[in-house]
Design a protein around this motif. Structure first.
Motif, mmCIF file in Angstrom:
data_model
loop_
_atom_site.group_PDB
_atom_site.id
_atom_site.type_symbol
_atom_site.label_atom_id
_atom_site.label_comp_id
_atom_site.label_asym_id
_atom_site.label_seq_id
_atom_site.Cartn_x
_atom_site.Cartn_y
_atom_site.Cartn_z
ATOM 1 N N LEU A 139 0.851 -1.199 -0.042
ATOM 2 C CA LEU A 139 -0.016 -0.107 0.062
ATOM 3 C C LEU A 139 0.849 1.280 -0.021
ATOM 4 C CD1 LEU A 139 -2.688 -0.785 2.450
ATOM 5 C CD2 LEU A 139 -3.056 -0.610 -0.086
ATOM 6 N N VAL A 140 1.834 1.356 0.590
ATOM 7 C CA VAL A 140 2.826 2.466 0.796
ATOM 8 C C VAL A 140 3.657 2.786 -0.503
ATOM 9 C CG1 VAL A 140 4.944 3.480 1.851
ATOM 10 C CG2 VAL A 140 3.208 2.376 3.147
ATOM 11 N N GLY A 141 3.989 1.595 -1.092
ATOM 12 C CA GLY A 141 4.575 1.721 -2.681
ATOM 13 C C GLY A 141 3.495 2.197 -3.800
ATOM 14 N N THR A 142 2.181 1.541 -3.537
ATOM 15 C CA THR A 142 1.341 2.000 -4.476
ATOM 16 C C THR A 142 1.006 3.534 -4.412
ATOM 17 O OG1 THR A 142 0.380 0.044 -4.404
ATOM 18 C CG2 THR A 142 -0.993 1.518 -5.189
ATOM 19 N N ASP A 143 1.187 3.971 -2.800
ATOM 20 C CA ASP A 143 0.784 5.154 -2.586
ATOM 21 C C ASP A 143 1.669 6.270 -3.314
ATOM 22 O OD1 ASP A 143 -0.682 7.552 -1.325
ATOM 23 O OD2 ASP A 143 0.817 7.660 0.081
ATOM 24 N N LYS A 144 3.102 5.898 -3.025
ATOM 25 C CA LYS A 144 4.128 6.581 -3.752
ATOM 26 C C LYS A 144 4.149 6.812 -5.026
ATOM 27 C CE LYS A 144 7.556 6.010 0.136
ATOM 28 N NZ LYS A 144 8.781 5.402 0.487
ATOM 29 N N LYS A 145 3.652 5.697 -5.840
ATOM 30 C CA LYS A 145 3.788 5.596 -7.197
ATOM 31 C C LYS A 145 2.452 6.508 -7.648
ATOM 32 C CE LYS A 145 5.463 1.079 -7.978
ATOM 33 N NZ LYS A 145 5.185 -0.154 -8.431
ATOM 34 N N LEU A 146 1.566 6.538 -7.076
ATOM 35 C CA LEU A 146 0.278 7.275 -7.288
ATOM 36 C C LEU A 146 0.389 8.764 -7.124
ATOM 37 C CD1 LEU A 146 -2.619 7.442 -8.031
ATOM 38 C CD2 LEU A 146 -3.321 7.020 -5.670
ATOM 39 N N ARG A 199 3.425 10.053 -7.339
ATOM 40 C CA ARG A 199 4.588 10.582 -8.277
ATOM 41 C C ARG A 199 3.741 10.932 -9.727
ATOM 42 N NH1 ARG A 199 8.129 6.247 -8.772
ATOM 43 N NH2 ARG A 199 6.602 5.411 -10.258
ATOM 44 N N LEU A 200 2.700 9.788 -9.963
ATOM 45 C CA LEU A 200 2.096 10.036 -11.300
ATOM 46 C C LEU A 200 0.937 11.527 -11.295
ATOM 47 C CD1 LEU A 200 0.893 6.649 -11.870
ATOM 48 C CD2 LEU A 200 2.417 7.631 -13.172
ATOM 49 N N GLU A 201 0.439 11.775 -10.010
ATOM 50 C CA GLU A 201 -0.346 12.970 -9.874
ATOM 51 C C GLU A 201 0.649 14.104 -10.190
ATOM 52 O OE1 GLU A 201 -2.056 12.319 -6.095
ATOM 53 O OE2 GLU A 201 -3.563 11.598 -6.598
ATOM 54 N N LYS A 202 1.851 14.089 -9.550
ATOM 55 C CA LYS A 202 2.757 15.276 -9.804
ATOM 56 C C LYS A 202 2.984 15.440 -11.127
ATOM 57 C CE LYS A 202 5.075 15.304 -5.362
ATOM 58 N NZ LYS A 202 6.542 15.220 -4.632
ATOM 59 N N GLU A 203 3.173 14.372 -11.846
ATOM 60 C CA GLU A 203 3.490 14.256 -13.414
ATOM 61 C C GLU A 203 2.446 15.076 -13.981
ATOM 62 O OE1 GLU A 203 4.901 10.552 -14.924
ATOM 63 O OE2 GLU A 203 6.575 10.627 -13.348
ATOM 64 N N PHE A 204 1.207 14.482 -13.620
ATOM 65 C CA PHE A 204 0.171 14.895 -14.439
ATOM 66 C C PHE A 204 -0.171 16.374 -14.073
ATOM 67 C CE2 PHE A 204 -4.649 15.492 -14.704
ATOM 68 C CZ PHE A 204 -4.962 14.968 -15.836
ATOM 69 N N ARG A 205 -0.010 16.836 -13.033
ATOM 70 C CA ARG A 205 -0.156 18.513 -12.807
ATOM 71 C C ARG A 205 0.907 19.348 -13.758
ATOM 72 N NH1 ARG A 205 -0.811 18.098 -6.392
ATOM 73 N NH2 ARG A 205 -2.746 16.828 -6.412
#
Length: 80
Positions: free
Chosen positions: A64-71, A73-79
């Motif tokens: 869950l922590v790994g998935t949260d970090k990946k998510l 990172r993807l949110e930052k890239e999307f912004r």
């Protein structure tokens, strides 16, 4: 059609019983021992069980922590 299916399944679920009803005696209230846990504790297997449960829960937490970090990172890239 879907509404009728839902209503039908609700009526069926009201008729389903997981197990037969059993009468509760005074002996049930006086029984405080759990035979399986006592036997596992006396053999030392309870610690193995607790260890396995801890490992599984730890694995879920790491996932869950790994998935949260990946998510994140993807949110930052999307912004950007």
């Amino acid at each position: 059609m879907q509404k009728w299916l839902v209503v039908f399944l609700l009526f069926i679920s009201l008729q389903v019983m997981a197990q037969e009803k059993k009468e509760i005696n005074t002996e049930d209230y006086e029984n405080y021992s759990v035979d399986m846990a006592d036997e596992m504790r006396s053999n030392g297997k309870i610690y193995v069980l607790v260890g396995v449960i801890g490992i599984v829960m730890g694995g879920i937490l790491v996932y869950l922590v790994g998935t949260d970090k990946k998510l994140s990172r993807l949110e930052k890239e999307f912004r950007n």
